[in-house]
Scaffold this motif. Structure first.
Motif, PDB file in Angstrom:
ATOM      1  N   LEU A  62      -6.598  20.587 -43.230  1.00 23.77           N
ATOM      2  CA  LEU A  62      -7.820  21.379 -43.048  1.00 23.77           C
ATOM      3  C   LEU A  62      -8.279  21.330 -41.593  1.00 23.77           C
ATOM      4  O   LEU A  62      -8.633  22.357 -41.010  1.00 23.77           O
ATOM      5  CB  LEU A  62      -8.927  20.874 -43.974  1.00 23.77           C
ATOM      6  CG  LEU A  62      -8.795  21.270 -45.432  1.00 23.77           C
ATOM      7  CD1 LEU A  62      -9.622  20.356 -46.324  1.00 23.77           C
ATOM      8  CD2 LEU A  62      -9.183  22.723 -45.625  1.00 23.77           C
ATOM      9  N   ASP A  63      -8.269  20.145 -41.011  1.00 27.67           N
ATOM     10  CA  ASP A  63      -8.712  19.995 -39.620  1.00 27.67           C
ATOM     11  C   ASP A  63      -7.848  20.789 -38.647  1.00 27.67           C
ATOM     12  O   ASP A  63      -8.335  21.230 -37.606  1.00 27.67           O
ATOM     13  CB  ASP A  63      -8.705  18.523 -39.205  1.00 27.67           C
ATOM     14  CG  ASP A  63      -9.871  17.740 -39.779  1.00 27.67           C
ATOM     15  OD1 ASP A  63     -10.881  18.354 -40.182  1.00 27.67           O
ATOM     16  OD2 ASP A  63      -9.773  16.491 -39.827  1.00 27.67           O
ATOM     17  N   MET A  64      -6.577  20.967 -38.965  1.00 28.57           N
ATOM     18  CA  MET A  64      -5.654  21.670 -38.066  1.00 28.57           C
ATOM     19  C   MET A  64      -5.695  23.194 -38.213  1.00 28.57           C
ATOM     20  O   MET A  64      -5.011  23.897 -37.474  1.00 28.57           O
ATOM     21  CB  MET A  64      -4.224  21.179 -38.291  1.00 28.57           C
ATOM     22  CG  MET A  64      -4.002  19.737 -37.880  1.00 28.57           C
ATOM     23  SD  MET A  64      -2.273  19.198 -38.002  1.00 28.57           S
ATOM     24  CE  MET A  64      -1.925  19.377 -39.742  1.00 28.57           C
ATOM     25  N   PRO A  66      -6.809  27.020 -37.789  1.00 29.11           N
ATOM     26  CA  PRO A  66      -7.496  27.744 -36.715  1.00 29.11           C
ATOM     27  C   PRO A  66      -8.979  27.928 -37.074  1.00 29.11           C
ATOM     28  O   PRO A  66      -9.341  28.054 -38.250  1.00 29.11           O
ATOM     29  CB  PRO A  66      -6.783  29.099 -36.673  1.00 29.11           C
ATOM     30  CG  PRO A  66      -5.490  28.898 -37.389  1.00 29.11           C
ATOM     31  CD  PRO A  66      -5.719  27.798 -38.372  1.00 29.11           C
ATOM     32  N   ASP A  67      -9.822  27.938 -36.071  1.00 36.94           N
ATOM     33  CA  ASP A  67     -11.270  28.009 -36.282  1.00 36.94           C
ATOM     34  C   ASP A  67     -11.696  29.170 -37.174  1.00 36.94           C
ATOM     35  O   ASP A  67     -12.629  29.035 -37.959  1.00 36.94           O
ATOM     36  CB  ASP A  67     -12.007  28.104 -34.940  1.00 36.94           C
ATOM     37  CG  ASP A  67     -11.983  26.780 -34.203  1.00 36.94           C
ATOM     38  OD1 ASP A  67     -11.752  25.725 -34.842  1.00 36.94           O
ATOM     39  OD2 ASP A  67     -12.192  26.799 -32.968  1.00 36.94           O
ATOM     40  N   GLU A  68     -11.008  30.309 -37.073  1.00 34.29           N
ATOM     41  CA  GLU A  68     -11.444  31.482 -37.835  1.00 34.29           C
ATOM     42  C   GLU A  68     -11.256  31.333 -39.346  1.00 34.29           C
ATOM     43  O   GLU A  68     -11.842  32.107 -40.120  1.00 34.29           O
ATOM     44  CB  GLU A  68     -10.777  32.767 -37.333  1.00 34.29           C
ATOM     45  CG  GLU A  68      -9.297  32.890 -37.636  1.00 34.29           C
ATOM     46  CD  GLU A  68      -8.389  32.346 -36.549  1.00 34.29           C
ATOM     47  OE1 GLU A  68      -7.172  32.610 -36.643  1.00 34.29           O
ATOM     48  OE2 GLU A  68      -8.864  31.677 -35.618  1.00 34.29           O
ATOM     49  N   VAL A  69     -10.452  30.376 -39.780  1.00 33.02           N
ATOM     50  CA  VAL A  69     -10.258  30.166 -41.224  1.00 33.02           C
ATOM     51  C   VAL A  69     -10.603  28.744 -41.661  1.00 33.02           C
ATOM     52  O   VAL A  69     -10.440  28.397 -42.824  1.00 33.02           O
ATOM     53  CB  VAL A  69      -8.818  30.513 -41.684  1.00 33.02           C
ATOM     54  CG1 VAL A  69      -8.555  32.001 -41.535  1.00 33.02           C
ATOM     55  CG2 VAL A  69      -7.790  29.668 -40.973  1.00 33.02           C
ATOM     56  N   LYS A  70     -11.093  27.961 -40.760  1.00 33.54           N
ATOM     57  CA  LYS A  70     -11.419  26.567 -41.070  1.00 33.54           C
ATOM     58  C   LYS A  70     -12.745  26.517 -41.835  1.00 33.54           C
ATOM     59  O   LYS A  70     -13.745  27.069 -41.384  1.00 33.54           O
ATOM     60  CB  LYS A  70     -11.533  25.773 -39.777  1.00 33.54           C
ATOM     61  CG  LYS A  70     -11.656  24.288 -39.959  1.00 33.54           C
ATOM     62  CD  LYS A  70     -11.660  23.647 -38.583  1.00 33.54           C
ATOM     63  CE  LYS A  70     -11.476  22.180 -38.659  1.00 33.54           C
ATOM     64  NZ  LYS A  70     -11.415  21.598 -37.307  1.00 33.54           N
ATOM     65  N   PRO A  71     -12.747  25.848 -42.993  1.00 33.23           N
ATOM     66  CA  PRO A  71     -14.002  25.748 -43.752  1.00 33.23           C
ATOM     67  C   PRO A  71     -14.962  24.767 -43.083  1.00 33.23           C
ATOM     68  O   PRO A  71     -14.584  24.017 -42.174  1.00 33.23           O
ATOM     69  CB  PRO A  71     -13.544  25.232 -45.113  1.00 33.23           C
ATOM     70  CG  PRO A  71     -12.292  24.485 -44.838  1.00 33.23           C
ATOM     71  CD  PRO A  71     -11.644  25.190 -43.669  1.00 33.23           C
ATOM     72  N   GLY A  72     -16.174  24.748 -43.584  1.00 34.60           N
ATOM     73  CA  GLY A  72     -17.184  23.847 -43.038  1.00 34.60           C
ATOM     74  C   GLY A  72     -16.920  22.391 -43.382  1.00 34.60           C
ATOM     75  O   GLY A  72     -16.128  22.065 -44.279  1.00 34.60           O
TER      76      GLY A  72
END
Length: 130
Positions: A62-64, A66-72
């Protein structure tokens, strides 16, 4: 050839396997299969975004992203509990005594299946419909 959809399909099969294992009382295996469902779904999402991810940690996968699909962070914290199910569900020496299967109950399996389902649904919702 991008195999992201194959990984997502496998994630769904792993989730079905987790539910079946839960139904027959094999709670440790249900927990492990739930972890595998989440892992496969996350690897699908990585592939869909053009990156290959290695490893087995749900949190790191999850941490890896990309920002545009990374959940909160709250989502990541909630589902990261699945990482605790990768090794001890399968190895008797991960517990003080007894086989791994003795250490998991219906509640554990149901929680793991619920969390893995959330991960699979999240990944599918990022444009990975099969």
């Amino acid at each position: 050839m991008n195999r992201a959809r194959d990984w997502l399909a496998q994630a769904r099969l792993n989730l079905q396997h987790a539910k079946h294992s839960c139904d027959v009382g094999d709670y440790a295996w249900a927990c492990f299969a739930a972890h595998q469902a989440a892992e496969a779904a996350l690897k699908a999402l990585h592939l869909a975004k053009g990156q290959v991810a290695w490893g087995h940690s749900v949190r790191l996968l999850l941490d890896m992203l990309p920002d545009e699909v990374k959940p909160g962070d709250s989502f990541i914290e909630r589902v990261a509990v699945l990482d605790r199910l990768y090794i001890p569900t399968r190895y008797p020496d991960a517990h003080p005594a007894g086989p791994a299967g003795q250490h998991y109950a219906l509640k554990d399996a149901e929680e793991a299946i619920q969390l893995a389902g959330e991960v699979v649904d999240y990944c599918a919702g990022q444009g990975l419909e099969d």
